[in-house]
Design a protein around this motif. Structure first.
Motif, PDB file in Angstrom:
ATOM      1  N   LYS A 229       0.783  -1.345   0.156  1.00 32.31           N
ATOM      2  CA  LYS A 229       0.185  -0.193   0.056  1.00 32.31           C
ATOM      3  C   LYS A 229       0.721   1.243   0.141  1.00 32.31           C
ATOM      4  O   LYS A 229       0.585   2.325  -0.537  1.00 32.31           O
TER       5      LYS A 229
ATOM      6  N   GLU B  90       2.144   1.816  -3.427  1.00 35.22           N
ATOM      7  CA  GLU B  90       1.293   2.412  -4.497  1.00 35.22           C
ATOM      8  C   GLU B  90       1.111   3.709  -4.188  1.00 35.22           C
ATOM      9  O   GLU B  90       0.794   4.535  -4.959  1.00 35.22           O
ATOM     10  N   THR B  91       1.324   4.403  -2.758  1.00 39.73           N
ATOM     11  CA  THR B  91       1.069   5.559  -2.496  1.00 39.73           C
ATOM     12  C   THR B  91       2.433   6.453  -2.912  1.00 39.73           C
ATOM     13  O   THR B  91       2.127   7.845  -3.324  1.00 39.73           O
TER      14      THR B  91
ATOM     15  N   THR C  85       4.841  -7.432  -2.912  1.00 48.18           N
ATOM     16  CA  THR C  85       4.747  -5.894  -2.424  1.00 48.18           C
ATOM     17  C   THR C  85       5.217  -4.966  -3.449  1.00 48.18           C
ATOM     18  O   THR C  85       4.686  -3.765  -3.394  1.00 48.18           O
TER      19      THR C  85
END
Length: 384
Positions: free
Chosen positions: A200, A203-204, A229
Motif C-alpha cells: 500500500k 502504491e502511495t 509488495t
C-alpha cells in the motif's frame, strides 16, 4: 531449500547505487563496525550503524563519536540518527556532512522501545505531523548532496496509523528512500509482519524508492516480499542474527543465482571466532569484546548439536584463548541441521500498549507543553 531466484534491478538511493537491493537494519548493540564488517565479507548492500542519538552526537560524547567511526573497508558509510528536536537533528546531520563522516544518513522513526516512545521518539513521533515534517525537511536540507532516508513503522497501534501520511510527507521533503517495518509499535516484533501495508505504501509513494522490512528469515522470504509488495528493496534485521552469511544468500538470489549457505558446525565456529576477533578490535579491549560476543552464542549455534554445558561456557567466555579452547571441542564436521537452524530468531516480545507522553494522542499537532517535555528524550548515546 534453495531460494527461487529473481534478477532484481539495482537500488538507487540518491547518488548511491546498490547492485544488491539489501539493507542491514540498524540494531542497538548489534550493528557496530565489527558486525557490519563481518556481514560485508559475506554479501553486498548497505550496512547501517546502530541508532545514534543526535544530541549526544552534537555534544560529541566519546561513545557517540566511537559509534559513528567506520573501518576503512566500509563503503558506503551509513549512519542512522534518532532525534526529536528539528534543530538538534539538523545540527547532527550538518556535523556528519561537514566532517565527511557518512555517505548516507537514515532517520529513525520506527523504534518501539518504551524508553524511546514514552518521550515521543521513534515510532511515536510521526503522530505529530508538524514535528515529523520539520525534522525531515531540516535534515534533508542539512544533508545537501548526501542521501537522507527515513525508516518507520505503520504507526503507534492499529487505531493510530501514520505510515501513509508520513510517507507522503517524507517524499515531499525530498528523502532518498523510505523503509517500512510492517508492524505497529504496539506489536513490537510479535505476530506476522503486515506485508500488504508495504504494498500500500509502494502504491502511495510513486517517485521515491520504498523498502520493506519484517519477517525476512531467508533469501526466499526477501524475493517473496519484493514479488508480493512491489517494494524496491528489503531491510533485514533479526534474520541475520548469528547468520551473517544470509547476506551472501541474498546477494546471490537478487542476482538471479542459485546459492544457499549450509554451513557446517566448524564453519559456524570459524565465523563466530571471526566476529569475536572483530569485536575485540572494535572495542580495542579483549575483555569487552569477549563479553559482547556472549550474547551472540544462541543465535550462531541455533539448531546445532552443541550441548547446554558448552553453550553456557561460551556465554561466559573471557578471552580469545578461552574461546579457541572451547571451540576446539566442537565436532567441526557436524553438517548443517536444516530447519533447526532456520526461521525466526531474536526476541519477538508481546503486543503491549505503547508507552507515550501524557496526552500524546489527543492531537496530531505538537503543543507547546509537549515540545518542552521532549528535552529529555535524547539523553542516551543510542536510542535503541
Amino acid at each position: 531449500m534453495s531460494a527461487t531466484t529473481l534478477s532484481q534491478a539495482p537500488l538507487r538511493i540518491g547518488p548511491l547505487t546498490l547492485d544488491v537491493p539489501v539493507v542491514l537494519a540498524p540494531m542497538a548493540g548489534i550493528t557496530n563496525t565489527a558486525f557490519r564488517r563481518l556481514c560485508r565479507e559475506f554479501g553486498a548492500g548497505l550496512y547501517v550503524s546502530e541508532m545514534i542519538t543526535s544530541r549526544a552526537l552534537v555534544e560529541r560524547t566519546p561513545e557517540s563519536m566511537r559509534l559513528i567511526t567506520h573501518h576503512e573497508s566500509e563503503t558506503p558509510r551509513s549512519i542512522q540518527l534518532y532525534g526529536v528536536d528539528p534543530k538538534t537533528v539538523s545540527e547532527a546531520v550538518t556535523m556528519l556532512v561537514a566532517e565527511d563522516r557518512a555517505d548516507h544518513i537514515d532517520l529513525n522513526f520506527g523504534c518501539p522501545v518504551p524508553k524511546v516512545t514514552r518521550k515521543g521518539g521513534g515510532a511515536a513521533l510521526p503522530w505529530k505531523r508538524d514535528l515529523f515534517r520539520q525534522i525531515v525537511e531540516g535534515a534533508v536540507k542539512a544533508a545537501g548532496d548526501i542521501p537522507l532516508t527515513v525508516k518507520m513503522r505503520k504507526g503507534i497501534d492499529s487505531d493510530h496509523l501514520t505510515y501513509l501520511e508520513a510517507g507522503k510527507a517524507a517524499e515531499g521533503a525530498g528523502v532518498a528512500s523510505i523503509a517500512l517495518h510492517a508492524r505497529t509499535a504496539a506489536e513490537f516484533y510479535s505476530g506476522q509482519a503486515d506485508w500488504p501495508a508495504i504494498a500500500k505504501l509502494k502504491e502511495t509513494i510513486t517517485d521515491t524508492p520504498v523498502l520493506g522490512n519484517g519477517d525476512i528469515w531467508s533469501a526466499a522470504d526477501a524475493l517473496r516480499m519484493v514479488a508480493e509488495t512491489g517494494c524496491d528493496g528489503v531491510v533485514v534485521g533479526r534474520g541475520c542474527l548469528g547468520r551473517p552469511w544470509l547476506f551472501g544468500d541474498l546477494a546471490a538470489a537478487f542476482r538471479g543465482e542459485e546459492h544457499t549457505a549450509h554451513p557446517s558446525l566448524g564453519e559456524v565456529a570459524d565465523t563466530f571466532r571471526r566476529h569475536a576477533e572483530l569485536l575485540v578490535e572494535f572495542f580495542d579491549d579483549e575483555d569487552r569484546g569477549c563479553r559482547d560476543i556472549r550474547k551472540h552464542v544462541a543465535w550462531y549455534f541455533k539448531g546445532y548439536p552443541v550441548g547446554g554445558e558448552l553453550r553456557a561456557r561460551l556465554a561466559t567466555v573471557g578471552s580469545l584463548q578461552q574461546l579457541d579452547d572451547l571451540l576446539a571441542t566442537l565436532d567441526a564436521d557436524q553438517p548443517y541441521p536444516g530447519e533447526g537452524a532456520e526461521g525466526p530468531r531474536g526476541r519477538a516480545g508481546t503486543p503491549k500498549r505503547p508507552a507515550l507522553p501524557d496526552g500524546w494522542l489527543d492531537s496530531r499537532e505538537l503543543a507547546g507543553a509537549e515540545r518542552s517535555s521532549l528535552v529529555d528524550a535524547e539523553l542516551d548515546t543510542s536510542g535503541g
